[in-house]
Design a protein around this motif. Structure first.
Motif, PDB file in Angstrom:
ATOM      1  N   GLY A 144      40.214  35.843  36.755  1.00 25.27           N
ATOM      2  CA  GLY A 144      39.441  36.678  37.650  1.00 25.27           C
ATOM      3  C   GLY A 144      38.364  35.890  38.361  1.00 25.27           C
ATOM      4  O   GLY A 144      38.181  34.687  38.135  1.00 25.27           O
ATOM      5  N   LEU A 145      37.657  36.583  39.251  1.00 23.52           N
ATOM      6  CA  LEU A 145      36.597  36.004  40.078  1.00 23.52           C
ATOM      7  C   LEU A 145      35.394  36.922  40.046  1.00 23.52           C
ATOM      8  O   LEU A 145      35.523  38.142  40.227  1.00 23.52           O
ATOM      9  CB  LEU A 145      37.093  35.832  41.509  1.00 23.52           C
ATOM     10  CG  LEU A 145      36.054  35.556  42.598  1.00 23.52           C
ATOM     11  CD1 LEU A 145      35.406  34.198  42.398  1.00 23.52           C
ATOM     12  CD2 LEU A 145      36.682  35.636  43.981  1.00 23.52           C
ATOM     13  N   VAL A 146      34.218  36.346  39.826  1.00 21.20           N
ATOM     14  CA  VAL A 146      32.954  37.081  39.838  1.00 21.20           C
ATOM     15  C   VAL A 146      32.018  36.386  40.808  1.00 21.20           C
ATOM     16  O   VAL A 146      31.818  35.168  40.723  1.00 21.20           O
ATOM     17  CB  VAL A 146      32.320  37.133  38.435  1.00 21.20           C
ATOM     18  CG1 VAL A 146      30.936  37.760  38.490  1.00 21.20           C
ATOM     19  CG2 VAL A 146      33.214  37.889  37.462  1.00 21.20           C
ATOM     20  N   ILE A 178      44.455  33.434  50.743  1.00 18.83           N
ATOM     21  CA  ILE A 178      45.124  32.178  50.382  1.00 18.83           C
ATOM     22  C   ILE A 178      44.433  31.512  49.189  1.00 18.83           C
ATOM     23  O   ILE A 178      45.085  31.086  48.227  1.00 18.83           O
ATOM     24  CB  ILE A 178      45.184  31.227  51.589  1.00 18.83           C
ATOM     25  CG1 ILE A 178      46.112  31.805  52.669  1.00 18.83           C
ATOM     26  CG2 ILE A 178      45.677  29.839  51.163  1.00 18.83           C
ATOM     27  CD1 ILE A 178      46.147  31.012  53.957  1.00 18.83           C
ATOM     28  N   LEU A 179      43.109  31.436  49.211  1.00 17.77           N
ATOM     29  CA  LEU A 179      42.396  30.806  48.105  1.00 17.77           C
ATOM     30  C   LEU A 179      42.509  31.644  46.830  1.00 17.77           C
ATOM     31  O   LEU A 179      42.649  31.086  45.729  1.00 17.77           O
ATOM     32  CB  LEU A 179      40.926  30.586  48.472  1.00 17.77           C
ATOM     33  CG  LEU A 179      40.657  29.670  49.675  1.00 17.77           C
ATOM     34  CD1 LEU A 179      39.171  29.324  49.752  1.00 17.77           C
ATOM     35  CD2 LEU A 179      41.486  28.409  49.617  1.00 17.77           C
ATOM     36  N   CYS A 180      42.473  32.952  46.963  1.00 12.37           N
ATOM     37  CA  CYS A 180      42.629  33.807  45.781  1.00 12.37           C
ATOM     38  C   CYS A 180      44.040  33.679  45.204  1.00 12.37           C
ATOM     39  O   CYS A 180      44.221  33.680  43.979  1.00 12.37           O
ATOM     40  CB  CYS A 180      42.333  35.258  46.140  1.00 12.37           C
ATOM     41  SG  CYS A 180      40.582  35.600  46.404  1.00 12.37           S
ATOM     42  N   ARG A 204      43.875  41.805  47.635  1.00 14.33           N
ATOM     43  CA  ARG A 204      44.376  42.817  46.707  1.00 14.33           C
ATOM     44  C   ARG A 204      45.805  42.510  46.283  1.00 14.33           C
ATOM     45  O   ARG A 204      46.188  42.697  45.129  1.00 14.33           O
ATOM     46  CB  ARG A 204      44.296  44.201  47.342  1.00 14.33           C
ATOM     47  CG  ARG A 204      42.894  44.791  47.372  1.00 14.33           C
ATOM     48  CD  ARG A 204      42.868  46.087  48.144  1.00 14.33           C
ATOM     49  NE  ARG A 204      41.550  46.727  48.085  1.00 14.33           N
ATOM     50  CZ  ARG A 204      41.150  47.665  48.918  1.00 14.33           C
ATOM     51  NH1 ARG A 204      41.964  48.082  49.891  1.00 14.33           N
ATOM     52  NH2 ARG A 204      39.950  48.206  48.800  1.00 14.33           N
ATOM     53  N   LYS A 205      46.590  42.016  47.214  1.00 13.19           N
ATOM     54  CA  LYS A 205      47.991  41.721  46.909  1.00 13.19           C
ATOM     55  C   LYS A 205      48.155  40.538  45.960  1.00 13.19           C
ATOM     56  O   LYS A 205      49.196  40.404  45.321  1.00 13.19           O
ATOM     57  CB  LYS A 205      48.751  41.451  48.209  1.00 13.19           C
ATOM     58  CG  LYS A 205      48.913  42.683  49.090  1.00 13.19           C
ATOM     59  CD  LYS A 205      49.594  42.335  50.415  1.00 13.19           C
ATOM     60  CE  LYS A 205      49.707  43.557  51.307  1.00 13.19           C
ATOM     61  NZ  LYS A 205      50.315  43.223  52.628  1.00 13.19           N
ATOM     62  N   THR A 206      47.143  39.676  45.871  1.00 13.13           N
ATOM     63  CA  THR A 206      47.258  38.533  44.951  1.00 13.13           C
ATOM     64  C   THR A 206      47.222  38.963  43.496  1.00 13.13           C
ATOM     65  O   THR A 206      47.651  38.209  42.614  1.00 13.13           O
ATOM     66  CB  THR A 206      46.131  37.511  45.182  1.00 13.13           C
ATOM     67  OG1 THR A 206      44.872  38.078  44.763  1.00 13.13           O
ATOM     68  CG2 THR A 206      46.054  37.088  46.647  1.00 13.13           C
ATOM     69  N   GLY A 207      46.656  40.132  43.220  1.00 11.08           N
ATOM     70  CA  GLY A 207      46.534  40.600  41.850  1.00 11.08           C
ATOM     71  C   GLY A 207      45.379  39.988  41.086  1.00 11.08           C
ATOM     72  O   GLY A 207      45.201  40.281  39.897  1.00 11.08           O
ATOM     73  N   LEU A 208      44.571  39.155  41.731  1.00 12.05           N
ATOM     74  CA  LEU A 208      43.432  38.529  41.060  1.00 12.05           C
ATOM     75  C   LEU A 208      42.307  39.550  40.918  1.00 12.05           C
ATOM     76  O   LEU A 208      41.804  40.051  41.925  1.00 12.05           O
ATOM     77  CB  LEU A 208      42.942  37.324  41.857  1.00 12.05           C
ATOM     78  CG  LEU A 208      41.812  36.510  41.229  1.00 12.05           C
ATOM     79  CD1 LEU A 208      42.334  35.703  40.041  1.00 12.05           C
ATOM     80  CD2 LEU A 208      41.176  35.566  42.259  1.00 12.05           C
ATOM     81  N   PRO A 209      41.873  39.875  39.703  1.00 12.24           N
ATOM     82  CA  PRO A 209      40.751  40.801  39.541  1.00 12.24           C
ATOM     83  C   PRO A 209      39.471  40.189  40.114  1.00 12.24           C
ATOM     84  O   PRO A 209      39.149  39.034  39.827  1.00 12.24           O
ATOM     85  CB  PRO A 209      40.655  40.981  38.023  1.00 12.24           C
ATOM     86  CG  PRO A 209      42.016  40.617  37.500  1.00 12.24           C
ATOM     87  CD  PRO A 209      42.473  39.502  38.405  1.00 12.24           C
ATOM     88  N   ILE A 210      38.757  40.972  40.919  1.00  9.35           N
ATOM     89  CA  ILE A 210      37.592  40.444  41.640  1.00  9.35           C
ATOM     90  C   ILE A 210      36.407  41.385  41.502  1.00  9.35           C
ATOM     91  O   ILE A 210      36.540  42.602  41.681  1.00  9.35           O
ATOM     92  CB  ILE A 210      37.920  40.237  43.135  1.00  9.35           C
ATOM     93  CG1 ILE A 210      38.986  39.145  43.296  1.00  9.35           C
ATOM     94  CG2 ILE A 210      36.663  39.879  43.922  1.00  9.35           C
ATOM     95  CD1 ILE A 210      39.531  39.036  44.709  1.00  9.35           C
ATOM     96  N   TRP A 211      35.248  40.800  41.192  1.00  9.93           N
ATOM     97  CA  TRP A 211      33.966  41.499  41.216  1.00  9.93           C
ATOM     98  C   TRP A 211      33.124  40.832  42.299  1.00  9.93           C
ATOM     99  O   TRP A 211      32.873  39.621  42.245  1.00  9.93           O
ATOM    100  CB  TRP A 211      33.276  41.394  39.862  1.00  9.93           C
ATOM    101  CG  TRP A 211      33.820  42.337  38.834  1.00  9.93           C
ATOM    102  CD1 TRP A 211      33.227  43.488  38.381  1.00  9.93           C
ATOM    103  CD2 TRP A 211      35.050  42.227  38.112  1.00  9.93           C
ATOM    104  NE1 TRP A 211      34.020  44.099  37.441  1.00  9.93           N
ATOM    105  CE2 TRP A 211      35.148  43.343  37.252  1.00  9.93           C
ATOM    106  CE3 TRP A 211      36.099  41.291  38.125  1.00  9.93           C
ATOM    107  CZ2 TRP A 211      36.233  43.560  36.412  1.00  9.93           C
ATOM    108  CZ3 TRP A 211      37.184  41.499  37.284  1.00  9.93           C
ATOM    109  CH2 TRP A 211      37.256  42.615  36.441  1.00  9.93           C
ATOM    110  N   CYS A 212      32.684  41.605  43.297  1.00  9.19           N
ATOM    111  CA  CYS A 212      31.959  41.026  44.437  1.00  9.19           C
ATOM    112  C   CYS A 212      30.970  42.042  44.990  1.00  9.19           C
ATOM    113  O   CYS A 212      30.946  43.199  44.568  1.00  9.19           O
ATOM    114  CB  CYS A 212      32.942  40.570  45.521  1.00  9.19           C
ATOM    115  SG  CYS A 212      33.899  41.925  46.263  1.00  9.19           S
ATOM    116  N   SER A 213      30.176  41.596  45.972  1.00 10.14           N
ATOM    117  CA  SER A 213      29.151  42.478  46.536  1.00 10.14           C
ATOM    118  C   SER A 213      29.653  43.279  47.719  1.00 10.14           C
ATOM    119  O   SER A 213      28.980  44.204  48.170  1.00 10.14           O
ATOM    120  CB  SER A 213      27.927  41.667  46.969  1.00 10.14           C
ATOM    121  OG  SER A 213      28.260  40.811  48.056  1.00 10.14           O
TER     122      SER A 213
END
Length: 232
Positions: free
Chosen positions: A113-115, A101-103, A127-136
């Motif tokens: 995107g989000l890092v 929801i937040l993404c 994944r369905k939001t389409g927001l590119p994400i870099w995370c641990s």
């Protein structure tokens, strides 16, 4: 951020950016623990919109705190179009800072995107939001299980790297790097030249040239490159 700078940085890899910045004296620019969520997500470039968590404390990190004016919900509503959300999470891996929801809301606001050095949750949904994400990594528990959200648009330490609001973020399959605002134009100029030189060197390697004197190039190799470059 100026569109021509975004376009220019899209053509420079994070690997090249780290080398350019190293030559300018900046060694600590690659965010540790920020890995691509999926391999097919696009490269991103944009100014940093910073958010900060600290380790959770039971009297503060409660379900009710999620509705507080000092919460991620209010911070996300301040993200400008074209920004990269950079979230400091102390490297804590067993509390997911954001879910689907937040993404989805970040994507709707135009974040590119989000890092983060922390974990995400609701992996199928994000994944369905389409927001590119870099995370641990990925985990099930919510942020309030082990984290307290404290502020946004302040200097942060993410993955051991100092990030200031509106620093320029670039992230690709090699990870995420930060470029100080004042160095962006210099990085663009040096970065494109470095990419062109390395492409030329790679072709020489494919042609069978030995590495000593070629990579890094000595004076003779540099002169050869400049001569061929002048000839077009």
């Amino acid at each position: 951020m100026e569109p021509h700078l975004v376009d220019a940085l899209q053509g420079i890899s994070t690997a090249t950016i780290t080398m350019v910045l190293l030559k300018k004296g900046l060694r600590n620019v690659w965010i540790r623990g920020a890995n691509t969520l999926t391999l097919d997500q696009p490269k991103i470039v944009g100014p940093a919109f910073t958010m900060r968590f600290i380790p959770g404390r039971e009297d503060l990190a409660t379900p009710d705190s999620l509705s507080s004016p000092r919460s991620t919900r209010f911070a996300i509503e301040e993200i400008p179009q074209g920004a990269v959300a950079v979230v400091a999470s102390c490297g804590i891996a067993d509390a997911g800072i954001f879910g689907d929801i937040l993404c989805a809301r970040m994507a709707a606001r135009g974040a590119v995107g989000l890092v983060t050095d922390g974990a995400m949750r609701d992996v199928e949904g994000i994944r369905k939001t389409g927001l590119p994400i870099w995370c641990s990594g990925i985990c099930a528990p919510p942020s309030v299980a082990h984290l307290t959200f404290v502020d946004w648009q302040q200097p942060i330490g993410c993955g051991g790297v100092a990030i200031y609001p509106n620093d320029i973020m670039v992230a690709d399959r090699d990870g995420a790097v930060v470029i100080p605002r004042a160095l962006v134009n210099a990085v663009v100029e040096a970065g494109h030249e470095a990419e062109a030189l390395e492409e030329w060197i790679l072709q020489k390697v494919l042609d069978g040239r030995r590495l000593p004197g070629l990579y890094p190039p000595d004076e003779a190799t540099t002169a050869e490159y400049l001569e061929q470059k002048a000839k077009g």
